[in-house]
Design a protein around this motif. Structure first.
Motif, short mmCIF file in Angstrom:
data_model
loop_
_atom_site.label_atom_id
_atom_site.label_comp_id
_atom_site.label_asym_id
_atom_site.label_seq_id
_atom_site.Cartn_x
_atom_site.Cartn_y
_atom_site.Cartn_z
N ILE A 80 0.84 -1.21 0.00
CA ILE A 80 0.00 0.00 0.00
C ILE A 80 0.87 1.25 0.00
N LEU A 81 1.90 1.26 0.82
CA LEU A 81 2.80 2.41 0.90
C LEU A 81 3.60 2.59 -0.39
N ARG A 82 4.03 1.50 -0.98
CA ARG A 82 4.76 1.58 -2.27
C ARG A 82 3.86 2.16 -3.35
N SER A 83 2.61 1.70 -3.38
CA SER A 83 1.67 2.19 -4.38
C SER A 83 1.39 3.68 -4.20
N LEU A 84 1.21 4.08 -2.94
CA LEU A 84 0.96 5.49 -2.66
C LEU A 84 2.17 6.33 -3.04
N SER A 85 3.37 5.85 -2.74
CA SER A 85 4.59 6.56 -3.11
C SER A 85 4.69 6.75 -4.62
N SER A 86 4.37 5.70 -5.35
CA SER A 86 4.42 5.78 -6.82
C SER A 86 3.40 6.79 -7.34
N SER A 87 2.20 6.79 -6.76
CA SER A 87 1.15 7.72 -7.19
C SER A 87 1.56 9.17 -6.94
N LEU A 88 2.13 9.42 -5.77
CA LEU A 88 2.54 10.78 -5.43
C LEU A 88 3.65 11.28 -6.35
N ARG A 89 4.57 10.38 -6.68
CA ARG A 89 5.70 10.80 -7.51
C ARG A 89 5.34 10.93 -8.99
N SER A 90 4.26 10.28 -9.40
CA SER A 90 3.83 10.38 -10.80
C SER A 90 2.69 11.38 -10.98
N SER A 91 2.39 12.13 -9.95
CA SER A 91 1.30 13.11 -10.01
C SER A 91 1.60 14.17 -11.07
N PRO A 92 0.56 14.60 -11.83
CA PRO A 92 0.77 15.65 -12.84
C PRO A 92 1.30 16.95 -12.23
N ARG A 93 0.90 17.20 -11.00
CA ARG A 93 1.39 18.38 -10.32
C ARG A 93 2.56 17.96 -9.41
N PRO A 94 3.71 18.60 -9.53
CA PRO A 94 4.89 18.21 -8.72
C PRO A 94 4.58 18.26 -7.23
N VAL A 95 5.05 17.24 -6.52
CA VAL A 95 4.89 17.16 -5.07
C VAL A 95 6.28 17.11 -4.45
#
Length: 495
Positions: free
Chosen positions: A230-245
């Motif tokens: 779950i944490l790996r998936s969330l990390s991937s989603s945050l880093r691939s977000s269209p808006r930089p995080v």
């Protein structure tokens, strides 16, 4: 260095080394020629019936091996080949012991908590002396709870830290296999003591699952692996977000999610292991001393530890001497992702430390490979215990370094040394008195005898206070100049 280098010898390429290399090659060629090897029966390396016929012919020519076949196909090889002379020689008699005997013999039952039992068995020595007790145990399950909870949190922290690595990366795969083992190392228990303190066993008694840890471990591992994904998936989603995080925001978000997931772990653990007192939470302990006088103590787990847990030698001021002949001696090592720190030194220094501590009235925490050449019922650990070589016409030729290199041996168990038998002529130890945590039915009412030869081959760790350690090794420890070994190194095994 130890008995063998930890690095392969480089092949000489310069002319100045040609003569030495030529000499080495001649030695190898001569050695191979002396083997008198026949041509193999199988050109492709497969097992052939010709091999079987040849081996059967050999056995038929050896009456001793025929006798072994007659006896050992229906006998346990350990009981059948136990050496009578070794059993007779390994008496439970010791001429140098610590000046106070603790009790009762503890029992970790069906759990891997030996390191916690060994630690609390050392700590209770001072507690029982100070409080005039003849029967006392600290709560091993109290430390077990906090250790398991911290290991769960650390595993998920590592999942966040290494979320960019593929799942089949060796480090990620290793961590997901060894995530919350019952076992531990000395530095881990010191952290627990300094952070959470200790409590008497009646304050946080055993539960079914502290004594039988496999079911709860299985469930926790399943949930934690799920949480890591779950944490790996969330990390991937945050880093691939269209808006930089930002990295700060990503880490804060992942840790917030981790705390939400850890709540599930806490719920499972408190339901199965009980709710322990917090380290700063006051408890009241009523008890009888050995004279039958009732007494009461009130305070926090940390206060109890600081008040009674040690006298002259604090656990936080002690460190591990390790004998690992694969690596250079008189150097400081640590295992990545584990945090243990130890000084690697010759085995004689470990022996000298044990004798010095016992003479000073201090029981000794040590780590070893308890399953090697040992008899649980008799309570004997002796390299001469089993007549394997005579019965099968073989030689057991692995060195201590070889065993570590080939996964034959590692530190599997922690216990306490409370006595030695010293040779009256030389003063050298011949055997050691070992307090185990397998209950009174194992060994001599819970105690084992360990020979000096067994110590040399299968003892890896001795914990010694700085005040009683060799000054040169204390200097190495305090230097802080550590060589980092990989997480899967055998010196990272948890006792």
């Amino acid at each position: 260095m130890g008995t063998a280098s930890s690095k392969p010898t480089a092949v000489a390429t310069t002319s100045s080394n040609d003569e030495k290399s030529h000499g080495t090659l001649n030695e190898v060629t001569s050695s191979l020629a002396s083997l008198h090897l026949k041509s193999p029966s199988s050109a492709d390396g497969s097992l052939t019936l010709g091999n079987i016929d040849s081996w059967e012919s050999y056995v038929a020519s050896q009456p001793k091996l025929e006798l072994a076949r007659t006896i050992l196909n229906h006998s346990n090889i350990r009981s059948a080949l136990a050496s009578r002379s070794a059993t007779v020689a390994d008496v439970h008699v010791f001429n140098t012991e610590v000046d106070f005997k603790t009790g009762p013999i503890t029992n970790q039952k069906s759990s891997g908590r030996c390191w916690l039992f060994a630690t609390t068995n050392v700590l209770r020595y001072n507690i029982m002396k100070k409080l005039n007790l003849d029967d006392f145990q600290l709560s091993q399950s109290y430390l077990f709870f906090w250790d398991k909870l911290n290991k769960s949190n650390y595993y998920l922290e590592l999942a966040i830290q290494h979320a960019d690595l593929p799942l089949d990366d060796r480090l990620v795969y290793y961590l997901s296999d060894e995530l919350i083992s019952d076992g531990g190392q000395w530095d881990m228990v010191v952290n627990l003591l300094e952070t959470y303190g200790v409590v008497p066993q009646p304050i946080h008694p055993e539960s079914l699952h502290s004594s039988l840890s496999s079911p709860i471990n299985t469930l926790l591992k399943t949930k934690l692996r799920e949480h890591a994904l779950i944490l790996r998936s969330l990390s991937s989603s945050l880093r691939s977000s269209p808006r930089p995080v930002s990295e700060e925001t990503i880490l804060r978000t992942l840790r917030s999610k981790k705390e939400e997931l850890m709540k599930e772990i806490y719920v499972v653990m408190t339901a199965t292991l009980g709710v322990p007192p917090k380290p700063d939470e006051k408890f009241v302990w009523d008890y009888y001393d050995k004279d039958g006088k009732a007494a009461t103590w009130s305070g926090t787990p940390l206060q109890f530890y600081k008040t009674f847990g040690y006298d002259k030698y604090s656990p936080s001021d002690s460190f591990s001497l390790i004998n690992d002949p694969r690596n250079a001696y008189n150097k400081l090592y640590t295992v990545d992702k584990l945090g243990n720190i130890y000084v690697n030194t010759q085995v004689e220094n470990l022996k000298d430390a044990v004798v010095k501590l016992v003479k000073a009235g201090q029981p000794v925490f040590f780590g070893c490979d308890v399953g090697q050449f040992s008899d649980r019922d008799a309570g004997i650990m002796d390299t001469a215990l089993y007549e394997y070589e005579n019965a099968f016409d073989i030689k057991l030729g692995l060195s201590k370094a070889d065993r570590l290199r080939t996964n034959e041996s590692s530190m599997t168990h922690a216990m306490v040394i409370s006595g030695v038998y010293l040779d009256p002529a030389t003063g050298k130890p011949l055997r050691y008195k070992v307090e185990n945590s397998w209950g009174e039915t194992a060994g001599e009412k819970g105690y084992f005898v360990m020979t000096d030869a067994w110590f040399e081959q299968f003892v890896y760790q001795v914990v010694v206070p700085k005040a009683l350690a060799p000054k040169d090794l204390v200097k190495v420890f305090e230097s802080g100049e550590k060589t980092v070994l990989p997480p899967w190194d055998p010196m990272g095994s948890l006792a």
